[in-house]
Design an enzyme around this catalytic site. Structure first.
Site, PDB file in Angstrom:
ATOM      1  N   ASN A   1       0.683  -1.076  -0.257  1.00  0.00           N
ATOM      2  CA  ASN A   1       0.401  -0.178   0.106  1.00  0.00           C
ATOM      3  C   ASN A   1       1.085   1.226  -0.104  1.00  0.00           C
ATOM      4  O   ASN A   1       1.383   1.714   1.217  1.00  0.00           O
ATOM      5  CB  ASN A   1      -0.743   0.064   1.390  1.00  0.00           C
ATOM      6  CG  ASN A   1      -1.666   1.491   1.533  1.00  0.00           C
ATOM      7  OD1 ASN A   1      -1.819   1.909   0.551  1.00  0.00           O
ATOM      8  ND2 ASN A   1      -2.455   1.549   2.850  1.00  0.00           N
ATOM      9  N   TRP A   2       0.945   2.218  -1.446  1.00  0.00           N
ATOM     10  CA  TRP A   2       1.667   3.559  -1.017  1.00  0.00           C
ATOM     11  C   TRP A   2       1.747   4.554  -0.352  1.00  0.00           C
ATOM     12  O   TRP A   2       2.058   5.415  -0.981  1.00  0.00           O
ATOM     13  CB  TRP A   2       1.947   2.680  -2.615  1.00  0.00           C
ATOM     14  CG  TRP A   2       2.980   1.807  -2.868  1.00  0.00           C
ATOM     15  CD1 TRP A   2       3.449   0.691  -2.353  1.00  0.00           C
ATOM     16  CD2 TRP A   2       3.186   1.732  -4.525  1.00  0.00           C
ATOM     17  NE1 TRP A   2       4.147   0.114  -3.790  1.00  0.00           N
ATOM     18  CE2 TRP A   2       4.102   0.787  -4.864  1.00  0.00           C
ATOM     19  CE3 TRP A   2       3.446   2.891  -5.627  1.00  0.00           C
ATOM     20  CZ2 TRP A   2       4.849   0.415  -6.239  1.00  0.00           C
ATOM     21  CZ3 TRP A   2       4.022   1.934  -6.898  1.00  0.00           C
ATOM     22  CH2 TRP A   2       4.932   1.367  -7.950  1.00  0.00           C
ATOM     23  N   LYS A   3      -0.186   4.358  -0.283  1.00  0.00           N
ATOM     24  CA  LYS A   3      -0.480   5.497   0.281  1.00  0.00           C
ATOM     25  C   LYS A   3      -0.219   6.733  -0.357  1.00  0.00           C
ATOM     26  O   LYS A   3      -0.198   6.800  -1.271  1.00  0.00           O
ATOM     27  CB  LYS A   3       0.147   5.298   1.563  1.00  0.00           C
ATOM     28  CG  LYS A   3      -0.108   4.637   2.383  1.00  0.00           C
ATOM     29  CD  LYS A   3      -0.301   4.807   3.484  1.00  0.00           C
ATOM     30  CE  LYS A   3      -0.137   3.231   4.851  1.00  0.00           C
ATOM     31  NZ  LYS A   3      -0.096   3.315   6.521  1.00  0.00           N
TER      32      LYS A   3
ATOM     33  N   HIS B   1      -9.051   0.994   5.224  1.00  0.00           N
ATOM     34  CA  HIS B   1      -8.175   1.090   5.715  1.00  0.00           C
ATOM     35  C   HIS B   1      -8.547   2.456   7.293  1.00  0.00           C
ATOM     36  O   HIS B   1      -9.170   3.025   6.744  1.00  0.00           O
ATOM     37  CB  HIS B   1      -6.987   1.203   4.750  1.00  0.00           C
ATOM     38  CG  HIS B   1      -5.339   2.067   5.688  1.00  0.00           C
ATOM     39  ND1 HIS B   1      -5.480   2.029   5.929  1.00  0.00           N
ATOM     40  CD2 HIS B   1      -4.696   1.127   5.125  1.00  0.00           C
ATOM     41  CE1 HIS B   1      -4.494   2.376   6.742  1.00  0.00           C
ATOM     42  NE2 HIS B   1      -3.658   1.070   6.072  1.00  0.00           N
TER      43      HIS B   1
ATOM     44  N   GLU C   1      -6.977   4.788   7.705  1.00  0.00           N
ATOM     45  CA  GLU C   1      -6.875   5.653   7.715  1.00  0.00           C
ATOM     46  C   GLU C   1      -8.105   6.665   7.371  1.00  0.00           C
ATOM     47  O   GLU C   1      -7.999   8.008   7.486  1.00  0.00           O
ATOM     48  CB  GLU C   1      -5.545   5.971   7.055  1.00  0.00           C
ATOM     49  CG  GLU C   1      -4.280   5.788   7.439  1.00  0.00           C
ATOM     50  CD  GLU C   1      -3.133   5.490   7.101  1.00  0.00           C
ATOM     51  OE1 GLU C   1      -2.767   5.326   5.320  1.00  0.00           O
ATOM     52  OE2 GLU C   1      -1.962   4.605   7.626  1.00  0.00           O
TER      53      GLU C   1
ATOM     54  N   GLU D   1      -5.042  -5.167  10.933  1.00  0.00           N
ATOM     55  CA  GLU D   1      -3.859  -3.951  10.874  1.00  0.00           C
ATOM     56  C   GLU D   1      -4.633  -3.417  12.059  1.00  0.00           C
ATOM     57  O   GLU D   1      -5.465  -2.131  12.430  1.00  0.00           O
ATOM     58  CB  GLU D   1      -3.835  -2.815   9.789  1.00  0.00           C
ATOM     59  CG  GLU D   1      -4.391  -3.793   8.364  1.00  0.00           C
ATOM     60  CD  GLU D   1      -3.325  -2.738   7.270  1.00  0.00           C
ATOM     61  OE1 GLU D   1      -2.186  -2.866   6.582  1.00  0.00           O
ATOM     62  OE2 GLU D   1      -3.750  -1.550   7.543  1.00  0.00           O
TER      63      GLU D   1
ATOM     64  N   GLY E   1       2.831   2.109  11.211  1.00  0.00           N
ATOM     65  CA  GLY E   1       3.452   2.772  10.410  1.00  0.00           C
ATOM     66  C   GLY E   1       4.552   3.360  12.331  1.00  0.00           C
ATOM     67  O   GLY E   1       4.566   4.193  12.684  1.00  0.00           O
TER      68      GLY E   1
ATOM     69  N   SER F   1       3.957  -1.917  10.212  1.00  0.00           N
ATOM     70  CA  SER F   1       5.505  -2.729  10.437  1.00  0.00           C
ATOM     71  C   SER F   1       5.376  -3.296  10.379  1.00  0.00           C
ATOM     72  O   SER F   1       6.533  -4.559  11.086  1.00  0.00           O
ATOM     73  CB  SER F   1       5.331  -1.840  12.233  1.00  0.00           C
ATOM     74  OG  SER F   1       4.805  -0.741  12.422  1.00  0.00           O
TER      75      SER F   1
ATOM     76  N   GLY G   1       3.097  -1.025   4.589  1.00  0.00           N
ATOM     77  CA  GLY G   1       2.576   0.165   3.960  1.00  0.00           C
ATOM     78  C   GLY G   1       4.285   0.627   3.471  1.00  0.00           C
ATOM     79  O   GLY G   1       4.216   0.693   2.278  1.00  0.00           O
ATOM     80  N   GLY G   2       4.676   1.047   4.950  1.00  0.00           N
ATOM     81  CA  GLY G   2       6.329   1.684   4.630  1.00  0.00           C
ATOM     82  C   GLY G   2       7.723   0.750   3.915  1.00  0.00           C
ATOM     83  O   GLY G   2       8.128   1.457   3.139  1.00  0.00           O
TER      84      GLY G   2
HETATM   85  P1  PGA Z   1       3.084   0.181   7.791  1.00  0.00           P
HETATM   86  O1  PGA Z   1       1.176   0.556   7.271  1.00  0.00           O
HETATM   87  O2  PGA Z   1       3.769  -0.866   7.203  1.00  0.00           O
HETATM   88  O3  PGA Z   1       3.613   2.198   7.394  1.00  0.00           O
HETATM   89  O4  PGA Z   1       2.645   0.305   9.068  1.00  0.00           O
HETATM   90  C1  PGA Z   1       0.135  -0.271   7.057  1.00  0.00           C
HETATM   91  C2  PGA Z   1      -0.509   0.083   6.376  1.00  0.00           C
HETATM   92  O5  PGA Z   1      -1.485   0.583   6.841  1.00  0.00           O
HETATM   93  O6  PGA Z   1      -1.236  -0.873   5.229  1.00  0.00           O
END
Ligand code: PGA
Length: 252
Positions: free
Chosen positions: A9-11, A95, A97, A165, A171, A211, A232-233
């Site tokens: 997930n590149w956000k 998600h 967010e 998640e 993050g 993470s 994500g990251g």
């Molecule tokens: P993260 O994000 O790997 O940076 O913790 C995961 C996500 O939000 O899908």
């Protein structure tokens, strides 16, 4: 057979050119993938170009969100048909967010899941508790509600992926322990079994997210009910993402 998934997930990162470069680097470094799926979810503006960059590879395209109407006066929104048109196979829905910053409720998630399925997209439906909720001991009631309400009225679950998640792990560098994650994955699978019957649910992929790195995914993926990762990251660097794919494909 239940296939594993690694989804990136590149956000809200990367220009079109940066996205193409990252997609090409992942494509080039991809190991032979037998029983798994690799998915990347760039921003809307990069979907078309990334789709071209990964064509001919095993990598599948996902969007990070969508709206639940086919078309009309919904300024700023993207329909499921548009995502199919640009080459998406999957769409991330609900998600944390989206829930936190854009006030998406379980009901919105439910409408989106149903609409995605109708359009032939596969939803990756995200659920997870906050730090406060975990401390209060209400993780299962929160996640249970999100799963049940998100799937309300969904008759067939075959094309759905669930991502657990925990919000406190996203993050933050504070990954859930394999036992903590397995406990919730097992709980989710049991809810699905009650709703849809045992044999269908055996093949449903439940991903862990929060993470994830190549160094911690090995122990997580060894757990019975963890069938992949939503990253994500660590999906923003080809080496880090490929490292996770190698770990999972070596273990599942
Ligand atoms: P993260 O994000 O790997 O940076 O913790 C995961 C996500 O939000 O899908």
């Amino acid at each position: 057979m239940r296939e594993w998934i690694v989804a990136g997930n590149w956000k809200m990162h990367n220009t079109i050119n940066e996205s193409i470069a990252l997609a090409k680097a992942i494509k080039q470094g991809l190991p032979v993938v037998k029983n798994g799926e690799i998915i990347i979810a760039p921003t809307f503006t990069a979907l078309f170009s990334v789709g071209e960059a990964i064509s001919g590879s095993k990598i599948l395209l996902a969007a990070q969100n969508m709206y639940y109407e086919d078309k009309g006066a919904f300024t700023g929104e993207i329909s499921p048909g548009m995502l199919k048109d640009v080459g998406c196979t999957y769409v991330i829905i609900g998600h944390s967010e989206r829930r936190k910053y854009f006030h998406e409720q379980d009901n919105d998630v439910n409408l989106k899941v149903k609409k995605a399925l109708m359009a032939g997209l596969k939803p990756i439906m995200c659920v997870g508790e906050t730090d406060e909720e975990r401390v209060k001991g209400v993780t299962q009631s929160v996640v249970g509600r999100q799963v049940k309400e998100g799937l309300n009225g969904v008759e067939k679950i075959d094309n759905i992926v669930i991502a657990y998640e925990p919000i406190w792990a996203i993050g933050t560098g504070k990954v859930a322990t394999p036992e903590q994650a397995q406990e919730v994955h097992f709980f989710i699978r049991n809810i699905l079994k009650n709703l849809y019957g045992g044999s269908t649910v055996d093949d449903i992929r439940i991903l862990y997210g929060g993470s994830v790195t190549k160094d911690n995914i090995g122990d997580l993926i060894a757990m019975k009910d963890i069938n992949g990762a939503l990253v994500g990251g660590a999906s923003l660097k080809a080496d880090a993402f490929l490292g996770i794919i190698r770990q999972i494909s070596g273990k599942k």
